[in-house]
Write a protein that holds these residues in place. Sequence first.
Motif, PDB file in Angstrom:
ATOM      1  N   ALA A   1      -2.574 -21.812 -34.549  1.00 27.81           N
ATOM      2  CA  ALA A   1      -3.649 -20.871 -34.098  1.00 27.81           C
ATOM      3  C   ALA A   1      -4.021 -19.659 -35.095  1.00 27.81           C
ATOM      4  O   ALA A   1      -5.289 -19.658 -35.391  1.00 27.81           O
ATOM      5  N   TYR A   2      -2.968 -19.553 -35.812  1.00 29.44           N
ATOM      6  CA  TYR A   2      -3.131 -18.840 -37.064  1.00 29.44           C
ATOM      7  C   TYR A   2      -3.913 -19.424 -38.098  1.00 29.44           C
ATOM      8  O   TYR A   2      -4.862 -18.717 -38.622  1.00 29.44           O
ATOM      9  N   TRP A   3      -3.725 -20.728 -38.430  1.00 27.70           N
ATOM     10  CA  TRP A   3      -4.552 -21.484 -39.276  1.00 27.70           C
ATOM     11  C   TRP A   3      -6.026 -21.387 -38.614  1.00 27.70           C
ATOM     12  O   TRP A   3      -7.043 -21.074 -39.777  1.00 27.70           O
ATOM     13  N   HIS A   4      -6.241 -21.531 -37.601  1.00 25.78           N
ATOM     14  CA  HIS A   4      -7.751 -21.532 -37.001  1.00 25.78           C
ATOM     15  C   HIS A   4      -8.378 -20.211 -37.238  1.00 25.78           C
ATOM     16  O   HIS A   4      -9.583 -20.059 -37.646  1.00 25.78           O
TER      17      HIS A   4
ATOM     18  N   ASP B   1     -16.698 -18.670 -45.627  1.00 23.55           N
ATOM     19  CA  ASP B   1     -16.963 -19.014 -46.893  1.00 23.55           C
ATOM     20  C   ASP B   1     -15.845 -19.539 -47.765  1.00 23.55           C
ATOM     21  O   ASP B   1     -16.037 -19.754 -48.801  1.00 23.55           O
ATOM     22  N   ALA B   2     -14.712 -19.376 -46.984  1.00 26.34           N
ATOM     23  CA  ALA B   2     -13.644 -19.708 -47.885  1.00 26.34           C
ATOM     24  C   ALA B   2     -13.543 -21.331 -47.948  1.00 26.34           C
ATOM     25  O   ALA B   2     -13.802 -22.060 -47.035  1.00 26.34           O
ATOM     26  N   ARG B   3     -13.113 -21.747 -49.205  1.00 24.30           N
ATOM     27  CA  ARG B   3     -13.159 -23.265 -49.347  1.00 24.30           C
ATOM     28  C   ARG B   3     -11.559 -23.747 -49.457  1.00 24.30           C
ATOM     29  O   ARG B   3     -11.115 -24.119 -50.554  1.00 24.30           O
TER      30      ARG B   3
ATOM     31  N   GLY C   1       0.705 -14.682 -45.680  1.00 22.01           N
ATOM     32  CA  GLY C   1      -0.790 -13.974 -45.916  1.00 22.01           C
ATOM     33  C   GLY C   1      -1.811 -14.997 -46.350  1.00 22.01           C
ATOM     34  O   GLY C   1      -2.399 -14.585 -47.337  1.00 22.01           O
ATOM     35  N   LEU C   2      -1.808 -16.174 -45.508  1.00 20.82           N
ATOM     36  CA  LEU C   2      -2.895 -17.049 -45.920  1.00 20.82           C
ATOM     37  C   LEU C   2      -4.324 -16.355 -46.032  1.00 20.82           C
ATOM     38  O   LEU C   2      -5.020 -16.885 -46.694  1.00 20.82           O
ATOM     39  N   GLU C   3      -4.385 -15.324 -44.982  1.00 24.16           N
ATOM     40  CA  GLU C   3      -5.683 -14.847 -45.026  1.00 24.16           C
ATOM     41  C   GLU C   3      -6.424 -14.055 -46.333  1.00 24.16           C
ATOM     42  O   GLU C   3      -7.591 -14.215 -46.610  1.00 24.16           O
ATOM     43  N   ASP C   4      -5.487 -13.714 -47.012  1.00 27.07           N
ATOM     44  CA  ASP C   4      -5.623 -13.074 -48.423  1.00 27.07           C
ATOM     45  C   ASP C   4      -6.026 -14.179 -49.295  1.00 27.07           C
ATOM     46  O   ASP C   4      -6.947 -13.927 -50.254  1.00 27.07           O
TER      47      ASP C   4
END
Length: 378
Positions: free
Chosen positions: A255-258, A266-268, A230-233
């Motif tokens: 591919a998921y990371w990119h 805007d994520a840091r 759930g890295l997107e959250d």
Amino acid sequence: RIFRIFCCHDRPDSTSGEYPVSRWVELDVTPRRILLASTPVGPLGSGIGGGVELTLHNLVYGLGLQGHHVEVVAPAGSLHVGERVHQVKGALQVSSQTQARDAPIEMPSGSVLAAMWSTVSDIQDQFDAVINLAYDWLPLYLTPFMRVPVLHLVSMGSLNDVMDSALADVELELSGRLAAHSMAQANTFPDPAMFRIVGNGIVTERYDLQTRPDAEAALGFVGRISPEKGLEDVAELSARTGRVVRVWGMMQDEAYWHRVAIDHPDARLDYRGFLPTDELQAEIGRCAALVMTPKWVEAFGNVAIEAMATGVPVLTYDRGGPAEIVVDGVTGFVVPADDVDALADAVERIDQIDRAMCRQRVDAEYSSLAMADRVVTW
Ligand code: UDP
């Protein structure tokens, strides 16, 4: 070495003032010879085995401290741990979390899993028990055919129908052979009662308590870069709060990371690679909090106790093992699953958590000795 332990009531009798004896217990601390069978998805030290690698190291250490003789069977190229690692060559197994619930069991030609279990079978008589750490069908199937007891420490929640029935078959034939890391994990299976819950542990001596974060007060994320984490959250949280999130873990799905980076401009997020434990713990300890946003039922979540051991509070979704580890308001915050607003609110309250308390909790519940005690009892 058998100890007889004298147990009595914890309060004296009100008339006699004496502590009534309730029972004698015999504690058998005879040194055992234990063979640990590792995961066939990758050599120890590669990171491909995720939390199973850390669990194995911790068991080798904890059981060794208690005087047991521990050897390991693992894929060739593994780091050395315990008295001996039997290095076995062969084609690696694909991780199960990427497979569908109705997928049949697959093994590659020249399978390392099959070769590892030939080795286990060949040397079994030198041991009192085998503890299998692999989430695979073959060891479950072989269990009733082995001469020594084979126990299975299951590392994942229910993911696959064939695996569910293989586990149920072991329980039916040889009750008590299965253990899980958390109640949440056991509850994903049709019959949660077939598991003994043993939690997990870490070699706490390898983790240094850091009483305050560094000046940036960044958040941390530790885990395989893979959708179930759930890295997107976490990216969304970073964008909302403006906080830097330092990310450590094996790049399993680039591919998921990119995709996450593109969807959250805007994520840091600051990716820092996959580090060995000694370096990782020093780095995590500089964070203000660790964030866990699992999309699957995380069986345990080793990274939660690793962060807490360095004094870092954990902010987690109420899903899976991490929610059982974190004591809400004491060692971090547990928020409703998939609720990024609630996470952002928890970020504001991080300073309410006493970092020394996080460490204390790990020393009490999740040390290698505490874990070894639970496993030996099992
Ligand atoms: N890990 C590591 N170095 C890193 C990132 C992670 O050694 O840079 C280890 C971490 O210590 C933990 C494991 O990877 O033991 C991840 O285990 P966890 O139970 O959190 O998740 P899993 O990968 O098993 O789903």
